[in-house]
Scaffold this active site. Structure first.
Site, mmCIF file in Angstrom:
data_model
loop_
_atom_site.group_PDB
_atom_site.id
_atom_site.type_symbol
_atom_site.label_atom_id
_atom_site.label_comp_id
_atom_site.label_asym_id
_atom_site.label_seq_id
_atom_site.Cartn_x
_atom_site.Cartn_y
_atom_site.Cartn_z
ATOM 1 N N PHE A 150 0.975 -1.351 0.132
ATOM 2 C CA PHE A 150 0.011 -0.101 -0.127
ATOM 3 C C PHE A 150 0.807 1.171 -0.046
ATOM 4 O O PHE A 150 0.250 2.289 -0.300
ATOM 5 C CB PHE A 150 -0.984 -0.061 1.494
ATOM 6 C CG PHE A 150 -0.114 0.477 2.423
ATOM 7 C CD1 PHE A 150 0.029 1.603 2.838
ATOM 8 C CD2 PHE A 150 0.458 -0.755 3.298
ATOM 9 C CE1 PHE A 150 0.660 2.159 3.968
ATOM 10 C CE2 PHE A 150 1.138 -0.138 4.565
ATOM 11 C CZ PHE A 150 1.247 1.060 4.732
ATOM 12 N N LYS A 174 -1.509 -7.335 -9.232
ATOM 13 C CA LYS A 174 -2.126 -7.472 -7.971
ATOM 14 C C LYS A 174 -1.867 -6.444 -7.039
ATOM 15 O O LYS A 174 -1.001 -6.728 -6.297
ATOM 16 C CB LYS A 174 -2.345 -8.777 -7.512
ATOM 17 C CG LYS A 174 -3.455 -9.386 -6.812
ATOM 18 C CD LYS A 174 -4.022 -8.512 -5.493
ATOM 19 C CE LYS A 174 -3.249 -8.910 -4.417
ATOM 20 N NZ LYS A 174 -3.518 -7.702 -3.398
ATOM 21 N N GLU A 177 -5.041 -4.155 -1.787
ATOM 22 C CA GLU A 177 -6.298 -3.785 -1.831
ATOM 23 C C GLU A 177 -6.818 -2.644 -0.903
ATOM 24 O O GLU A 177 -7.743 -2.195 -0.917
ATOM 25 C CB GLU A 177 -7.090 -4.927 -0.895
ATOM 26 C CG GLU A 177 -6.645 -5.492 0.315
ATOM 27 C CD GLU A 177 -5.343 -6.563 0.335
ATOM 28 O OE1 GLU A 177 -4.506 -6.104 -0.264
ATOM 29 O OE2 GLU A 177 -5.191 -7.289 1.391
ATOM 30 N N SER A 227 5.415 -7.159 3.357
ATOM 31 C CA SER A 227 5.931 -7.327 4.536
ATOM 32 C C SER A 227 6.825 -8.769 4.694
ATOM 33 O O SER A 227 6.699 -9.353 3.656
ATOM 34 C CB SER A 227 4.936 -7.448 5.571
ATOM 35 O OG SER A 227 4.141 -8.478 5.195
ATOM 36 N N CYS A 282 9.742 2.157 2.971
ATOM 37 C CA CYS A 282 10.583 1.011 3.282
ATOM 38 C C CYS A 282 11.960 1.506 3.420
ATOM 39 O O CYS A 282 12.957 0.885 4.205
ATOM 40 C CB CYS A 282 10.822 -0.126 2.065
ATOM 41 S SG CYS A 282 11.022 0.918 0.511
ATOM 42 N N GLU A 382 9.628 -4.008 13.010
ATOM 43 C CA GLU A 382 9.496 -3.089 11.905
ATOM 44 C C GLU A 382 8.361 -2.188 12.547
ATOM 45 O O GLU A 382 7.161 -2.675 12.561
ATOM 46 C CB GLU A 382 9.184 -3.235 10.497
ATOM 47 C CG GLU A 382 9.284 -2.311 9.615
ATOM 48 C CD GLU A 382 8.742 -2.541 8.292
ATOM 49 O OE1 GLU A 382 7.899 -3.774 8.041
ATOM 50 O OE2 GLU A 382 9.269 -2.052 7.328
#
Ligand code: NAD
Length: 424
Positions: A150, A174, A177, A227, A282, A382
């Site tokens: 995301f 893909k 979502e 992740s 990140c 994280e």
């Protein structure tokens, strides 16, 4: 009723036949912006079949012709950068400047894809054995897939499909979502650039859709960013099915601060690098290792961090936006709590942050921990929130040892002025 996000298959936006949808929230307001379909597995099969049809002719197209379409695409992306950034900001929550940067980084990859003719050059070796020459060609594989997170809804899909398609492949994307609409916008502009249908397909969904891709025999290569647990799952399953897989996971990036560094520069950079985009990068700096005298800078770092605040995407005064959802916020709050019980000094605690007018938003204020040690959960996990950890080291070697012992990778920066005189 909220708008239903369409899937993009064979050059057309269509409603998925599924009856299952997930809400797409504006994380600053919790308003439901749209509903994203969990695309049916037979629709994914159909998309893959049509992508294969497109691949059979696309792979024969000369590389300069492919490059020409990407030149057009990058031109359209540049012209419409603001439009993409607005869609992105609303569903992701990041502020407009960050969203523009997100799109721009993606455009740079599209520019890279425009060089495909030279990027696809093979190699020859003469006389590798007596009377034997070898040569290699770079050829497309077929259908490649991308599974994206995301936090960079434009940049990360654009890392993937332009280069794959420029190489002569077809692509199934893909996207997350949680941020599906930016990908649809990228697909809409892909159509405008004039690409043949079927080369890029966007299928929405979550875990089941990813697993279907991982097990589908016609998918030859997979690029994943997200992740660590999911990266491991994607890598394991994909490679077990003999696909080429690259999987990028989570991170814990360190900044080493040497005592001879320019203090103001360090502080300015730490503020943006730790809390920018709510720490949901990140490459966010989540740990500063203060060496020697630099350990005395904690109070000034605290002052600088307490001067910034979060807000909604189009608030010019806001340094960053909300976290993406309630789960992310819960995780950050849990880790802040753990810092108290595990002995860190909590210099700033953003848990109770409220943005006026947006009381429902998933906001967390700038958070700063001092005297952090490697055993603490805030160091081991994280955080992916607007939080900075300060650690101490007596020398550069000690700082490097701390970093090398951390299981996460990605990036480290060293702030020092040594060598500055030599550069003058
Ligand atoms: P995520 O792992 O939750 O989701 C990433 C993708 O995997 C999404 O498309 C999601 O639908 C899918 N997915 C989620 N759970 C799944 C499951 N159980 N099985 C199969 N598929 C699943 O990641 P996120 O929260 O969207 O993104 C944040 C993470 O991404 C952070 O850890 C961040 O560090 C990482 N990230 C890494 C890089 C990098 O370059 N290394 C870049 C950006 C983000």
């Amino acid at each position: 009723m909220a708008e239903k996000v369409k899937i993009f298959v064979n050059g057309a936006f269509v409603d998925s036949k599924t009856t299952e949808f997930l809400p797409v929230e504006n994380p600053a307001t919790r308003e439901i912006l749209a509903e994203v379909p969990l695309t049916t597995l037979s629709e994914i099969d159909e998309a893959i079949h049509l992508a294969n049809v497109a691949f059979s002719t696309w792979k024969e197209v000369a590389t300069p012709e492919r490059a020409r379409l990407f030149l057009k695409y990058q031109h359209i992306l540049k012209e419409r950068q603001k439009e993409i950034a607005e869609v992105l900001s609303k569903e992701n929550g990041k502020n407009f400047a960050d969203a523009m940067g997100d799109v721009w980084r993606g455009i740079e990859v599209v520019e890279h894809a425009c060089n495909i003719s030279t990027l696809m050059m093979g190699e020859t070796v003469e006389n590798v054995a007596r009377g034997v020459d070898t040569y290699s060609y770079i050829q497309p594989l077929g259908i490649c897939a991308g599974i994206t997170p995301f936090n960079f809804p434009a940049m990360i899909p654009l890392w993937m499909f332009p280069v794959a398609i420029a190489c002569g492949n077809a692509f199934i994307l893909k996207p997350s979502e949680q941020t599906p609409m930016t990908s649809n916008k990228l697909a809409e502009l892909f159509v405008e650039a004039g690409f043949p249908k079927g080369l890029l397909n966007v299928i929405h969904g979550s875990k089941d859709q990813v697993n279907h891709i991982l097990n589908h025999p016609e998918i030859k290569a997979i690029s994943f960013v997200g992740s660590v647990p999911v990266a491991e799952h994607v890598y394991r399953t994909g490679t077990q099915n003999l696909k080429r897989v690259q999987a990028f996971g989570g991170a814990k990036n360190h900044m080493v601060v040497m005592p001879d560094a320019n203090k103001q520069q360090v502080i300015n950079n730490l503020v943006g690098a730790s809390c920018g985009a709510a720490g949901q990068r990140c490459m966010a700096i989540s740990v500063a290792v203060l060496v020697g005298e630099a350990q005395n800078w904690a109070d000034e770092i605290k002052t600088a961090l307490s001067n910034i605040q979060p807000g909604i995407w189009n608030d010019d005064k806001a340094a960053y936006g909300p976290l993406i959802n309630q789960n992310s916020k819960n995780k950050v709050l849990r880790l802040i709590k753990s810092a108290y019980t595990q002995g860190a000094d909590v210099l700033l605690d953003g848990s109770d942050c409220v943005v006026e007018g947006y009381e429902n938003g998933y906001f967390v204020g700038p958070t700063l921990f001092n005297n952090v040690t490697a055993e603490m959960d805030i160091y081991k996990e994280e955080i992916f929130g607007p939080a900075l950890l300060l650690m101490k080291a007596n020398s550069l070697d000690e700082a490097i040892e701390i970093i090398n012992n951390n299981p996460y990778g990605n990036g480290t920066s060293i702030f020092t002025s040594s060598g500055a005189a030599a550069r003058k």
